[in-house]
Design a protein around this motif. Structure first.
Motif, PDB file in Angstrom:
ATOM      1  N   GLY A  45       0.824  -1.204   0.000  1.00 55.54           N
ATOM      2  CA  GLY A  45       0.000   0.000   0.000  1.00 55.54           C
ATOM      3  C   GLY A  45       0.859   1.256   0.000  1.00 55.54           C
ATOM      4  O   GLY A  45       0.585   2.221  -0.726  1.00 55.54           O
ATOM      5  N   ILE A  46       1.903   1.247   0.813  1.00 62.93           N
ATOM      6  CA  ILE A  46       2.806   2.399   0.873  1.00 62.93           C
ATOM      7  C   ILE A  46       3.536   2.565  -0.458  1.00 62.93           C
ATOM      8  O   ILE A  46       3.663   3.679  -0.975  1.00 62.93           O
ATOM      9  N   ALA A  47       4.003   1.462  -1.017  1.00 64.72           N
ATOM     10  CA  ALA A  47       4.693   1.521  -2.321  1.00 64.72           C
ATOM     11  C   ALA A  47       3.754   2.047  -3.399  1.00 64.72           C
ATOM     12  O   ALA A  47       4.169   2.832  -4.262  1.00 64.72           O
ATOM     13  N   ALA A  48       2.486   1.637  -3.362  1.00 67.51           N
ATOM     14  CA  ALA A  48       1.518   2.119  -4.354  1.00 67.51           C
ATOM     15  C   ALA A  48       1.377   3.632  -4.276  1.00 67.51           C
ATOM     16  O   ALA A  48       1.358   4.317  -5.303  1.00 67.51           O
ATOM     17  N   LEU A  49       1.298   4.153  -3.065  1.00 63.98           N
ATOM     18  CA  LEU A  49       1.145   5.598  -2.903  1.00 63.98           C
ATOM     19  C   LEU A  49       2.391   6.341  -3.382  1.00 63.98           C
ATOM     20  O   LEU A  49       2.289   7.349  -4.091  1.00 63.98           O
ATOM     21  N   ILE A  50       3.551   5.854  -3.042  1.00 66.23           N
ATOM     22  CA  ILE A  50       4.796   6.519  -3.445  1.00 66.23           C
ATOM     23  C   ILE A  50       4.957   6.491  -4.967  1.00 66.23           C
ATOM     24  O   ILE A  50       5.284   7.508  -5.595  1.00 66.23           O
ATOM     25  N   VAL A  51       4.711   5.345  -5.575  1.00 65.91           N
ATOM     26  CA  VAL A  51       4.859   5.226  -7.033  1.00 65.91           C
ATOM     27  C   VAL A  51       3.806   6.083  -7.745  1.00 65.91           C
ATOM     28  O   VAL A  51       4.077   6.698  -8.776  1.00 65.91           O
ATOM     29  N   ALA A  52       2.595   6.162  -7.177  1.00 64.91           N
ATOM     30  CA  ALA A  52       1.544   6.984  -7.787  1.00 64.91           C
ATOM     31  C   ALA A  52       1.913   8.462  -7.756  1.00 64.91           C
ATOM     32  O   ALA A  52       1.722   9.170  -8.752  1.00 64.91           O
ATOM     33  N   VAL A  53       2.457   8.916  -6.650  1.00 63.80           N
ATOM     34  CA  VAL A  53       2.878  10.324  -6.576  1.00 63.80           C
ATOM     35  C   VAL A  53       4.000  10.586  -7.579  1.00 63.80           C
ATOM     36  O   VAL A  53       3.995  11.606  -8.282  1.00 63.80           O
ATOM     37  N   ALA A  54       4.942   9.653  -7.690  1.00 61.75           N
ATOM     38  CA  ALA A  54       6.008   9.794  -8.691  1.00 61.75           C
ATOM     39  C   ALA A  54       5.425   9.801 -10.101  1.00 61.75           C
ATOM     40  O   ALA A  54       5.894  10.537 -10.977  1.00 61.75           O
ATOM     41  N   GLY A  55       4.377   9.012 -10.335  1.00 67.74           N
ATOM     42  CA  GLY A  55       3.727   8.991 -11.647  1.00 67.74           C
ATOM     43  C   GLY A  55       3.062  10.304 -11.983  1.00 67.74           C
ATOM     44  O   GLY A  55       3.117  10.771 -13.123  1.00 67.74           O
ATOM     45  N   ILE A  56       2.434  10.923 -10.992  1.00 67.76           N
ATOM     46  CA  ILE A  56       1.789  12.221 -11.233  1.00 67.76           C
ATOM     47  C   ILE A  56       2.845  13.288 -11.506  1.00 67.76           C
ATOM     48  O   ILE A  56       2.697  14.115 -12.401  1.00 67.76           O
ATOM     49  N   VAL A  57       3.939  13.244 -10.745  1.00 67.48           N
ATOM     50  CA  VAL A  57       5.002  14.234 -10.935  1.00 67.48           C
ATOM     51  C   VAL A  57       5.639  14.096 -12.315  1.00 67.48           C
ATOM     52  O   VAL A  57       5.991  15.094 -12.944  1.00 67.48           O
ATOM     53  N   THR A  58       5.742  12.880 -12.817  1.00 70.93           N
ATOM     54  CA  THR A  58       6.397  12.651 -14.112  1.00 70.93           C
ATOM     55  C   THR A  58       5.403  12.458 -15.251  1.00 70.93           C
ATOM     56  O   THR A  58       5.783  11.979 -16.312  1.00 70.93           O
ATOM     57  N   ALA A  59       4.160  12.836 -15.049  1.00 70.06           N
ATOM     58  CA  ALA A  59       3.131  12.622 -16.077  1.00 70.06           C
ATOM     59  C   ALA A  59       3.434  13.386 -17.363  1.00 70.06           C
ATOM     60  O   ALA A  59       3.052  12.940 -18.442  1.00 70.06           O
ATOM     61  N   LEU A  60       4.114  14.512 -17.278  1.00 69.79           N
ATOM     62  CA  LEU A  60       4.443  15.275 -18.483  1.00 69.79           C
ATOM     63  C   LEU A  60       5.405  14.521 -19.390  1.00 69.79           C
ATOM     64  O   LEU A  60       5.481  14.809 -20.576  1.00 69.79           O
ATOM     65  N   SER A  61       6.131  13.570 -18.821  1.00 71.11           N
ATOM     66  CA  SER A  61       7.031  12.783 -19.658  1.00 71.11           C
ATOM     67  C   SER A  61       6.297  11.630 -20.338  1.00 71.11           C
ATOM     68  O   SER A  61       6.921  10.828 -21.016  1.00 71.11           O
ATOM     69  N   VAL A  62       5.018  11.530 -20.179  1.00 76.43           N
ATOM     70  CA  VAL A  62       4.137  10.516 -20.754  1.00 76.43           C
ATOM     71  C   VAL A  62       4.503   9.126 -20.233  1.00 76.43           C
ATOM     72  O   VAL A  62       3.697   8.484 -19.573  1.00 76.43           O
ATOM     73  N   VAL A  63       5.695   8.666 -20.524  1.00 76.59           N
ATOM     74  CA  VAL A  63       6.094   7.327 -20.106  1.00 76.59           C
ATOM     75  C   VAL A  63       6.055   7.228 -18.585  1.00 76.59           C
ATOM     76  O   VAL A  63       5.550   6.248 -18.034  1.00 76.59           O
ATOM     77  N   GLY A  64       6.561   8.239 -17.907  1.00 75.72           N
ATOM     78  CA  GLY A  64       6.546   8.227 -16.446  1.00 75.72           C
ATOM     79  C   GLY A  64       5.137   8.147 -15.897  1.00 75.72           C
ATOM     80  O   GLY A  64       4.856   7.344 -15.007  1.00 75.72           O
ATOM     81  N   GLY A  65       4.233   8.952 -16.425  1.00 76.02           N
ATOM     82  CA  GLY A  65       2.867   8.949 -15.933  1.00 76.02           C
ATOM     83  C   GLY A  65       2.149   7.651 -16.201  1.00 76.02           C
ATOM     84  O   GLY A  65       1.506   7.086 -15.313  1.00 76.02           O
ATOM     85  N   VAL A  66       2.262   7.138 -17.396  1.00 78.42           N
ATOM     86  CA  VAL A  66       1.531   5.920 -17.769  1.00 78.42           C
ATOM     87  C   VAL A  66       2.134   4.701 -17.083  1.00 78.42           C
ATOM     88  O   VAL A  66       1.427   3.923 -16.426  1.00 78.42           O
ATOM     89  N   VAL A  67       3.440   4.509 -17.195  1.00 78.56           N
ATOM     90  CA  VAL A  67       4.074   3.309 -16.642  1.00 78.56           C
ATOM     91  C   VAL A  67       3.993   3.311 -15.120  1.00 78.56           C
ATOM     92  O   VAL A  67       3.567   2.325 -14.508  1.00 78.56           O
TER      93      VAL A  67
END
Length: 178
Positions: free
Chosen positions: A48-70
């Motif tokens: 659960g903690i990993a999901a939250l951390i990775v999701a926040v990283a995904g939102i921060v990197t969403a402009l890179s497309v690959v970061g947000g989607v992957v």
């Protein structure tokens, strides 16, 4: 006069050891047949903690497309694993896992949305024409430079100057009082 010697019992005592009717009692907190106190299964909150951390990283990197989607997809998967553990009672952070799922979905949506924005900008800027021109130019460097110049001119007409704004330098003596 003879010296008097104390009358000590002979070696080995002469006294029988005390007899206990039962074996020694267990140490405090330890009872036969039971696990020692304080030893409990710790909750498995890592997913659960990993999901939250990775999701926040995904939102921060969403402009890179690959970061947000992957990263968003990874966060959703980890979130569902964490939520499953919470439902089985193995973890106690089901809310954190749900937050990871929701933010992971938002990261995927933002990443996909950026794809459409980038494709729109590419088309508006004449990117397709640039690629066609470069394909026709082949290895001719003069023709490639001409394609690049046309693309830059078209881009500047659509979006303004592609160069960073220049700061006009002023005389520093005019800023200081006389």
């Amino acid at each position: 006069m003879p010296e008097s010697q104390p009358s000590w019992p002979p070696a080995g005592g002469g006294y029988p050891p005390p007899a206990y009717p039962y074996p020694y009692p267990p140490a405090p907190g330890q009872y036969p047949g039971y696990a020692p106190p304080g030893v409990a299964n710790a909750p498995k909150n890592g997913m659960g903690i990993a999901a939250l951390i990775v999701a926040v990283a995904g939102i921060v990197t969403a402009l890179s497309v690959v970061g947000g989607v992957v990263l968003g997809i990874v966060a959703v998967v980890l979130g569902f694993i964490g939520q499953g553990r919470a439902k089985r009672g193995e973890a106690n952070n089901g809310g954190v896992a749900i937050a990871g799922i929701v933010l992971g979905v938002l990261a995927v949506i933002a990443g996909i949305g950026c794809i459409f924005v980038y494709v729109g900008i590419w088309r508006t800027a004449g990117g397709g024409d640039y690629v066609d021109c470069m394909t026709k130019a082949g290895s001719d460097t003069a023709a490639q430079q001409q394609c690049t110049d046309r693309f830059r001119e078209h881009f500047e007409n659509k979006f303004g100057s592609a160069e960073a704004p220049r700061v006009q330098e002023s005389d520093s003596s005019s800023l200081m009082p006389a």
